[in-house]
Design a protein around this motif. Structure first.
Motif, PDB file in Angstrom:
ATOM      1  N   MET A   1     -11.022 -15.055  42.019  1.00 22.22           N
ATOM      2  CA  MET A   1      -9.929 -15.721  42.037  1.00 22.22           C
ATOM      3  C   MET A   1      -9.190 -15.414  40.500  1.00 22.22           C
ATOM      4  SD  MET A   1     -11.320 -19.370  43.362  1.00 22.22           S
ATOM      5  CE  MET A   1     -11.910 -19.622  45.021  1.00 22.22           C
ATOM      6  N   VAL A   2     -10.240 -15.162  39.299  1.00 25.13           N
ATOM      7  CA  VAL A   2      -9.429 -14.961  38.150  1.00 25.13           C
ATOM      8  C   VAL A   2      -9.322 -13.429  38.012  1.00 25.13           C
ATOM      9  CG1 VAL A   2      -9.621 -15.345  35.739  1.00 25.13           C
ATOM     10  CG2 VAL A   2     -10.817 -16.877  37.382  1.00 25.13           C
ATOM     11  N   PHE A   3      -8.218 -13.076  38.893  1.00 28.14           N
ATOM     12  CA  PHE A   3      -8.082 -11.503  38.798  1.00 28.14           C
ATOM     13  C   PHE A   3      -7.148 -10.942  37.890  1.00 28.14           C
ATOM     14  CE2 PHE A   3      -5.043 -13.745  41.714  1.00 28.14           C
ATOM     15  CZ  PHE A   3      -3.871 -13.420  41.265  1.00 28.14           C
ATOM     16  N   ILE A   4      -6.453 -11.654  37.049  1.00 31.22           N
ATOM     17  CA  ILE A   4      -5.311 -11.219  36.235  1.00 31.22           C
ATOM     18  C   ILE A   4      -5.817 -10.473  35.091  1.00 31.22           C
ATOM     19  CG2 ILE A   4      -5.319 -13.344  34.783  1.00 31.22           C
ATOM     20  CD1 ILE A   4      -2.211 -13.261  34.689  1.00 31.22           C
ATOM     21  N   ASP A   5      -6.945 -10.447  34.586  1.00 25.32           N
ATOM     22  CA  ASP A   5      -7.409  -9.841  33.418  1.00 25.32           C
ATOM     23  C   ASP A   5      -8.990 -10.106  33.281  1.00 25.32           C
ATOM     24  OD1 ASP A   5      -6.429  -8.435  30.977  1.00 25.32           O
ATOM     25  OD2 ASP A   5      -8.120  -9.639  30.305  1.00 25.32           O
ATOM     26  N   ASP A   6      -9.678  -8.708  33.245  1.00 26.54           N
ATOM     27  CA  ASP A   6     -11.156  -8.814  33.201  1.00 26.54           C
ATOM     28  C   ASP A   6     -11.515  -9.601  32.104  1.00 26.54           C
ATOM     29  OD1 ASP A   6      -9.984  -6.901  31.665  1.00 26.54           O
ATOM     30  OD2 ASP A   6     -11.221  -5.332  31.593  1.00 26.54           O
ATOM     31  N   TYR A   7     -10.900  -9.594  30.637  1.00 32.02           N
ATOM     32  CA  TYR A   7     -11.254 -10.581  29.492  1.00 32.02           C
ATOM     33  C   TYR A   7     -11.636 -11.845  30.117  1.00 32.02           C
ATOM     34  CZ  TYR A   7     -10.333  -6.498  26.503  1.00 32.02           C
ATOM     35  OH  TYR A   7     -10.381  -5.400  25.919  1.00 32.02           O
ATOM     36  N   LEU A   8     -10.281 -12.364  30.859  1.00 35.57           N
ATOM     37  CA  LEU A   8     -10.468 -13.778  31.068  1.00 35.57           C
ATOM     38  C   LEU A   8     -11.581 -13.975  32.153  1.00 35.57           C
ATOM     39  CD1 LEU A   8      -9.323 -16.689  31.579  1.00 35.57           C
ATOM     40  CD2 LEU A   8      -7.563 -15.573  33.201  1.00 35.57           C
ATOM     41  N   ASN A   9     -11.727 -13.099  32.959  1.00 39.49           N
ATOM     42  CA  ASN A   9     -12.886 -13.259  34.101  1.00 39.49           C
ATOM     43  C   ASN A   9     -14.066 -13.387  33.214  1.00 39.49           C
ATOM     44  OD1 ASN A   9     -15.047 -12.256  35.667  1.00 39.49           O
ATOM     45  ND2 ASN A   9     -13.398 -11.813  37.387  1.00 39.49           N
ATOM     46  N   SER A  10     -14.261 -12.268  32.308  1.00 39.77           N
ATOM     47  CA  SER A  10     -15.658 -12.220  31.777  1.00 39.77           C
ATOM     48  C   SER A  10     -16.212 -13.514  31.032  1.00 39.77           C
ATOM     49  CB  SER A  10     -15.719 -11.230  30.699  1.00 39.77           C
ATOM     50  OG  SER A  10     -15.414  -9.802  31.430  1.00 39.77           O
ATOM     51  N   LEU A  11     -15.112 -14.180  30.241  1.00 36.70           N
ATOM     52  CA  LEU A  11     -15.562 -15.289  29.586  1.00 36.70           C
ATOM     53  C   LEU A  11     -15.234 -16.723  30.150  1.00 36.70           C
ATOM     54  CD1 LEU A  11     -13.374 -14.260  26.385  1.00 36.70           C
ATOM     55  CD2 LEU A  11     -15.754 -14.349  26.613  1.00 36.70           C
ATOM     56  N   ALA A  12     -14.320 -16.973  30.990  1.00 36.25           N
ATOM     57  CA  ALA A  12     -14.212 -18.210  31.493  1.00 36.25           C
ATOM     58  C   ALA A  12     -15.056 -18.138  32.801  1.00 36.25           C
ATOM     59  CB  ALA A  12     -12.617 -18.323  32.246  1.00 36.25           C
ATOM     60  N   VAL A  13     -15.257 -17.539  33.649  1.00 36.05           N
ATOM     61  CA  VAL A  13     -15.995 -17.693  34.623  1.00 36.05           C
ATOM     62  C   VAL A  13     -17.777 -17.946  34.178  1.00 36.05           C
ATOM     63  CG1 VAL A  13     -17.129 -16.719  36.962  1.00 36.05           C
ATOM     64  CG2 VAL A  13     -14.676 -16.249  36.358  1.00 36.05           C
ATOM     65  N   SER A  14     -18.203 -16.816  33.280  1.00 35.33           N
ATOM     66  CA  SER A  14     -19.573 -17.205  32.677  1.00 35.33           C
ATOM     67  C   SER A  14     -19.702 -18.505  32.082  1.00 35.33           C
ATOM     68  CB  SER A  14     -19.761 -16.106  31.787  1.00 35.33           C
ATOM     69  OG  SER A  14     -18.899 -15.889  30.539  1.00 35.33           O
ATOM     70  N   ALA A  15     -18.618 -18.825  31.296  1.00 38.17           N
ATOM     71  CA  ALA A  15     -18.803 -20.172  30.719  1.00 38.17           C
ATOM     72  C   ALA A  15     -18.904 -21.272  31.381  1.00 38.17           C
ATOM     73  CB  ALA A  15     -17.661 -20.308  29.540  1.00 38.17           C
ATOM     74  N   SER A  16     -18.151 -21.407  32.537  1.00 39.19           N
ATOM     75  CA  SER A  16     -18.182 -22.243  33.554  1.00 39.19           C
ATOM     76  C   SER A  16     -19.452 -22.431  34.558  1.00 39.19           C
ATOM     77  CB  SER A  16     -16.801 -22.284  34.317  1.00 39.19           C
ATOM     78  OG  SER A  16     -16.954 -21.168  35.339  1.00 39.19           O
ATOM     79  N   MET A  17     -20.152 -21.382  34.695  1.00 40.33           N
ATOM     80  CA  MET A  17     -21.233 -21.227  35.772  1.00 40.33           C
ATOM     81  C   MET A  17     -22.634 -21.298  35.042  1.00 40.33           C
ATOM     82  SD  MET A  17     -19.991 -21.280  38.595  1.00 40.33           S
ATOM     83  CE  MET A  17     -21.418 -21.106  39.551  1.00 40.33           C
ATOM     84  N   LYS A  18     -22.842 -21.115  33.752  1.00 39.36           N
ATOM     85  CA  LYS A  18     -24.104 -21.101  33.125  1.00 39.36           C
ATOM     86  C   LYS A  18     -24.873 -22.459  33.271  1.00 39.36           C
ATOM     87  CE  LYS A  18     -22.739 -20.404  28.643  1.00 39.36           C
ATOM     88  NZ  LYS A  18     -22.478 -20.262  27.092  1.00 39.36           N
ATOM     89  N   THR A  19     -24.171 -23.412  33.464  1.00 31.91           N
ATOM     90  CA  THR A  19     -25.277 -24.838  33.599  1.00 31.91           C
ATOM     91  C   THR A  19     -25.738 -24.793  34.917  1.00 31.91           C
ATOM     92  OG1 THR A  19     -23.956 -25.919  32.142  1.00 31.91           O
ATOM     93  CG2 THR A  19     -25.181 -27.294  33.775  1.00 31.91           C
ATOM     94  N   LEU A  20     -24.902 -24.342  35.831  1.00 33.12           N
ATOM     95  CA  LEU A  20     -25.534 -24.200  37.361  1.00 33.12           C
ATOM     96  C   LEU A  20     -26.409 -23.280  37.608  1.00 33.12           C
ATOM     97  CD1 LEU A  20     -24.896 -25.868  39.970  1.00 33.12           C
ATOM     98  CD2 LEU A  20     -23.152 -24.478  40.388  1.00 33.12           C
ATOM     99  N   THR A  21     -26.164 -22.028  36.990  1.00 31.56           N
ATOM    100  CA  THR A  21     -27.220 -20.937  37.212  1.00 31.56           C
ATOM    101  C   THR A  21     -28.494 -21.393  36.479  1.00 31.56           C
ATOM    102  OG1 THR A  21     -26.104 -19.656  35.194  1.00 31.56           O
ATOM    103  CG2 THR A  21     -25.334 -19.018  37.424  1.00 31.56           C
ATOM    104  N   ASP A  22     -28.390 -21.955  35.333  1.00 31.69           N
ATOM    105  CA  ASP A  22     -29.818 -22.090  34.804  1.00 31.69           C
ATOM    106  C   ASP A  22     -30.512 -23.321  35.589  1.00 31.69           C
ATOM    107  OD1 ASP A  22     -29.266 -20.911  32.502  1.00 31.69           O
ATOM    108  OD2 ASP A  22     -28.570 -22.459  31.427  1.00 31.69           O
ATOM    109  N   LYS A  23     -29.681 -24.225  36.431  1.00 25.50           N
ATOM    110  CA  LYS A  23     -30.253 -25.170  37.247  1.00 25.50           C
ATOM    111  C   LYS A  23     -30.972 -24.570  38.321  1.00 25.50           C
ATOM    112  CE  LYS A  23     -29.138 -28.937  40.592  1.00 25.50           C
ATOM    113  NZ  LYS A  23     -28.191 -29.600  41.135  1.00 25.50           N
ATOM    114  N   TYR A  24     -30.648 -23.476  38.801  1.00 26.30           N
ATOM    115  CA  TYR A  24     -31.202 -22.556  39.998  1.00 26.30           C
ATOM    116  C   TYR A  24     -32.155 -21.490  39.596  1.00 26.30           C
ATOM    117  CZ  TYR A  24     -28.782 -25.506  43.357  1.00 26.30           C
ATOM    118  OH  TYR A  24     -28.356 -26.725  44.080  1.00 26.30           O
TER     119      TYR A  24
END
Length: 500
Positions: free
Chosen positions: A158-181
């Motif tokens: 979904m965050v296709f516009i730029d790889d920098y945006l993807n790398s930083l935004a998606v990882s920051a928003s998913m860390k809590t959930l990936t830690d949980k599992y």
């Protein structure tokens, strides 16, 4: 009472001597290597034709990186070796010139500002509670480890516009959930990075598409004004992007298991240690988060992201102006809701810049290494070496393999094509090869290099956002990248014979 210090002093002294002896051996070893480069300089520097020797600094960089698991030190080892090859008497001067060139480079300045602004924006989102709220809402709907990984991949698309945006935004928003599992940060970095550059090349509304479309026009691959049309025609032939996307979803779904170093990372995560050892700071500082309702937090997360994407598109796919607009919007939004005061938001922006200093340093050092390789003539040498073996049928596969190796060695997924396109495009035109297929092979090589290289910008930023080092990320990701590259190479062989 005096006997204990005497007894303990012996082993301490012995350990100190062993460490000193080991350091002395390493100093002598590296000195011998650099002396070897100095000798090679006397044999080749006068002629200016380094030939095979031009790739030696890149090889040294990779060897040091593999052994030390540290990227910045490895890159500087390659830089020093290259400068010795060019002129052993002017290493310090050359290093100073490289540093000045990097600081004055418009692309580097753009990367520094984008990374800093993105780091600051994400830090504000986290301290304002938005990222936590986003994670809490996802946690209510996602109940499995597989679902978490598939969601991470989907967000990356979904965050296709730029790889920098993807790398930083998606990882920051998913860390809590990936830690949980109990998903390791290395696995998170792989999922994020695999939907960064490989996805960006497949979407014509991205920074990659805008850049390469202009570059294709400049190098005569198509008529003026039709660079984007050629880019769009090439998308079906960007084999590595499609294969990497397929592989990451198969990994997320559990069809492809943990390979190589990822086995150890996931085994460690299953014990509750999702963050790898040696990580000085786990992403961004979230110690001062203010609690808000999940729905308000979700809105506070999605609105800045929407403004970021919308503003970037409005300003002709310029992520810097998009990040600046989104940062100003977020500061006004959070101040209006009394989530953070002005001083806290300024501190958050500055702290975000600080967190990004190491990845920025790695990227800048990578550009310095590329400059040294350019002076040595590495890219032209490699291309000229394979030119006699080119045929219409083998051109796409060989272009992909060679340019993928060059981008992997230099870490510059964009810069090397300024040198290579003027060589590759005329060859393709001379033997009447399909231009969309040739461009597809070039973009696939660029995506692979960005994906696999341990000091490329997207690799470094994905690791930083996920909370691991670039070498930990690269080492666990490389088996999947190589798997994708093998299938992409086979695809280009088949396509080469089909379009010959």
């Amino acid at each position: 009472m005096n006997s204990n210090p005497t007894v303990s002093a012996g082993p301490l002294t012995q350990n100190h001597r062993q460490n000193l002896s080991q350091k002395t051996r390493w100093i002598l070893f590296y000195s011998a290597i650099m002396a070897g480069f100095g000798y090679l300089s006397t044999q080749y520097a006068d002629s200016g034709n380094f030939g095979f020797i031009s790739i030696m600094p890149a090889i040294l960089t990779l060897c040091v990186a593999v052994y030390s698991k540290r990227s910045l030190e490895a890159i500087f080892a390659g830089i020093i070796a290259g400068l010795i090859l060019l002129n052993p008497m002017e290493v310090v001067t050359g290093l100073g010139d490289l540093s000045i060139n990097v600081v004055m480079n418009e692309t580097i300045a753009w990367i520094v500002l984008v990374c800093g602004m993105m780091g600051g924006l994400i830090n504000i989102l986290e301290r304002g509670g938005s990222v936590v709220s986003f994670g809490e809402i996802l946690a209510r709907r996602i109940k499995t480890k597989r679902g978490t990984m598939l969601t991470t991949c989907s967000l990356g698309i979904m965050v296709f516009i730029d790889d920098y945006l993807n790398s930083l935004a998606v990882s920051a928003s998913m860390k809590t959930l990936t830690d949980k599992y109990k998903i390791s940060r290395e696995k998170l970095a792989y999922l994020v990075d695999s939907t960064a550059a490989p996805v960006c090349i497949l979407v014509p509304i991205s920074t990659w598409a805008v850049y390469f479309a202009a570059l294709l026009e400049e190098n005569g691959a198509t008529e003026s004004g039709k660079g984007m049309s050629l880019y769009i025609e090439s998308i079906p032939f960007m084999a590595y992007g499609w294969v990497a996307l397929l592989v990451v979803f198969l990994v997320a779904a559990g069809v492809i298991g943990n390979l190589g170093a990822m086995k150890q990372a996931e085994a460690r995560a299953q014990k509750g240690e999702t963050v790898p050892p040696g990580v000085a700071q786990d992403g961004f500082d979230t110690s001062k988060i203010k609690k808000v309702s999940p729905m308000v937090g979700l809105i506070n997360f999605l609105l800045p992201m929407a403004v970021l994407v919308g503003a970037s598109v409005y300003y002709e796919i310029d992520l810097l102006l998009g990040a600046l607009t989104a940062s100003l919007f977020t500061m006004v939004l959070y101040y209006w809701q009394s989530l953070l005061n002005f001083g806290q938001m300024v501190d958050s922006m500055l702290d975000g810049f600080k967190v990004m200093l190491h990845p920025i340093a790695v990227v800048c050092a990578g550009f310095m290494l590329k400059d040294v390789n350019d002076q040595l003539g590495m890219t032209p040498y490699i291309i000229e070496s394979i030119t006699p073996y080119l045929s219409k049928e083998l051109l796409p596969a060989l272009v992909f393999a060679v340019m993928a190796a060059v981008v992997f060695a230099t870490g510059s997924s964009w810069g090397v094509f300024v040198v290579s396109l003027p060589i590759v495009i005329p060859i393709a035109q001379t033997i009447d090869m399909s231009m969309p297929l040739t461009v597809g092979a070039l973009l696939s090589a660029s995506a692979f290099g960005s994906h696999a290289c341990f000091f490329s910008d997207s690799t470094v930023l994905s690791a930083q956002g996920s909370g691991c080092t670039s070498m930990q990320h690269a080492w666990t990701q490389i088996p999947y990248a190589l798997l994708g590259s093998v299938f992409a190479f086979i695809a280009f062989l088949v396509l080469g014979f089909a379009f010959a």
